[in-house]
Design a protein around this motif. Structure first.
Motif, PDB file in Angstrom:
ATOM      1  N   SER A 112      -0.595 -39.784   4.559  1.00 43.56           N
ATOM      2  CA  SER A 112      -1.555 -40.629   5.298  1.00 43.56           C
ATOM      3  C   SER A 112      -2.933 -40.613   4.662  1.00 43.56           C
ATOM      4  N   THR A 113      -2.962 -40.632   3.326  1.00 46.17           N
ATOM      5  CA  THR A 113      -4.225 -40.681   2.596  1.00 46.17           C
ATOM      6  C   THR A 113      -4.232 -41.879   1.655  1.00 46.17           C
ATOM      7  N   VAL A 114      -5.395 -42.483   1.509  1.00 44.27           N
ATOM      8  CA  VAL A 114      -5.538 -43.650   0.643  1.00 44.27           C
ATOM      9  C   VAL A 114      -5.539 -43.198  -0.817  1.00 44.27           C
ATOM     10  N   ARG A 121      -4.476 -48.677  -4.744  1.00 39.55           N
ATOM     11  CA  ARG A 121      -5.087 -48.943  -3.438  1.00 39.55           C
ATOM     12  C   ARG A 121      -5.007 -50.429  -3.088  1.00 39.55           C
ATOM     13  N   ALA A 122      -5.146 -51.294  -4.090  1.00 33.89           N
ATOM     14  CA  ALA A 122      -5.052 -52.730  -3.848  1.00 33.89           C
ATOM     15  C   ALA A 122      -3.622 -53.136  -3.478  1.00 33.89           C
ATOM     16  N   ALA A 123      -2.635 -52.410  -4.021  1.00 30.95           N
ATOM     17  CA  ALA A 123      -1.233 -52.719  -3.720  1.00 30.95           C
ATOM     18  C   ALA A 123      -0.770 -52.114  -2.403  1.00 30.95           C
ATOM     19  N   LEU A 124      -1.585 -51.247  -1.815  1.00 35.55           N
ATOM     20  CA  LEU A 124      -1.160 -50.508  -0.635  1.00 35.55           C
ATOM     21  C   LEU A 124      -0.869 -51.389   0.589  1.00 35.55           C
ATOM     22  N   PRO A 125      -1.721 -52.337   0.973  1.00 36.98           N
ATOM     23  CA  PRO A 125      -1.425 -53.140   2.176  1.00 36.98           C
ATOM     24  C   PRO A 125      -0.080 -53.860   2.107  1.00 36.98           C
ATOM     25  N   THR A 193      -8.078 -48.913   3.479  1.00 38.44           N
ATOM     26  CA  THR A 193      -6.879 -49.758   3.393  1.00 38.44           C
ATOM     27  C   THR A 193      -7.180 -51.171   3.882  1.00 38.44           C
ATOM     28  N   THR A 194      -7.838 -51.273   5.024  1.00 39.39           N
ATOM     29  CA  THR A 194      -8.155 -52.593   5.551  1.00 39.39           C
ATOM     30  C   THR A 194      -9.147 -53.319   4.643  1.00 39.39           C
ATOM     31  N   GLY A 195     -10.033 -52.557   4.007  1.00 37.27           N
ATOM     32  CA  GLY A 195     -10.981 -53.177   3.063  1.00 37.27           C
ATOM     33  C   GLY A 195     -10.283 -53.743   1.852  1.00 37.27           C
ATOM     34  N   SER A 196      -9.280 -53.019   1.316  1.00 38.14           N
ATOM     35  CA  SER A 196      -8.531 -53.515   0.160  1.00 38.14           C
ATOM     36  C   SER A 196      -7.696 -54.718   0.543  1.00 38.14           C
TER      37      SER A 196
END
Length: 199
Positions: A112-114, A121-125, A193-196
């Protein structure tokens, strides 16, 4: 003279059929590398029971009834999920070398860490959205399989033992899915996450 092989040597593009099959192989390999054990179990449990579990049962006991062979074969392959979990846990460095981004994404969900890496990080969402859908699909598939096996055990084989075992498998699978979905929801709600996702 083999024109096709000469064309490949000089760098001519592959035929559409070849590109399609290569893409499917890469997609399947990528799925196996990045998917949690619950998803792989949902995909492999039934085929492996039919292709491995049943033949092995009948190899050692040709007189075993079909229903009992199916139940025993399915039970013998329940280890797919736990085995994949522990193999992933023990082969962290190798997985990181084979698929650095996939390993980082899986670790992000697990802890549960970015991720620190900007590309990951950009691919995470998108990864989280895919994992949410796939986890629900895997859970529904496993619950459906377990329900079928429980009914088979109770109504045809008259075996409460098998019914209890597959009920436990369903319960554990539901708990694992709930944990995964909780981690996904927690990670998706983090500001980074929401920012990315907005970018």
């Amino acid at each position: 003279m083999d024109v096709d092989s000469d064309a490949r040597r000089v760098g001519a593009p592959a035929a559409p059929a070849e590109r399609g099959s290569a893409g499917r192989r890469r997609g399947w390999k990528r799925f196996l590398e990045r998917a949690p054990g619950l998803q792989i179990m949902a995909v492999q449990w039934v085929p492996m029971t039919v292709l491995i579990g049943l033949p092995v049962r009948w190899l050692f006991d040709r007189q075993e009834p079909l229903v009992e062979a199916v139940l025993n074969g399915a039970l013998n392959l329940v280890w797919i999920g736990p085995a994949l979990y522990f193999s992933r846990w023990s082969a962290g460095e190798q997985a990181a070398r084979r698929d650095p981004e996939g390993y980082a994404l899986r670790e992000a969900v697990r802890t549960s860490t970015v991720p620190a890496d900007e590309a990951t990080r950009a691919a995470l969402p998108r990864y989280l959205a895919e994992q949410r859908r796939a986890t629900w699909a895997a859970l529904l598939a496993i619950l459906g399989i377990c329900l079928g096996l429980v009914l088979l055990a109770l109504l045809v084989a008259d075996s409460e033992g098998f019914a209890v075992i597959f009920g436990v498998v369903a319960t554990v699978s539901a708990a694992v899915a709930a944990l995964t979905l909780t981690r996904i929801r927690r990670l998706a709600s983090l500001p980074a996450t929401t920012g990315s996702a907005r970018r």
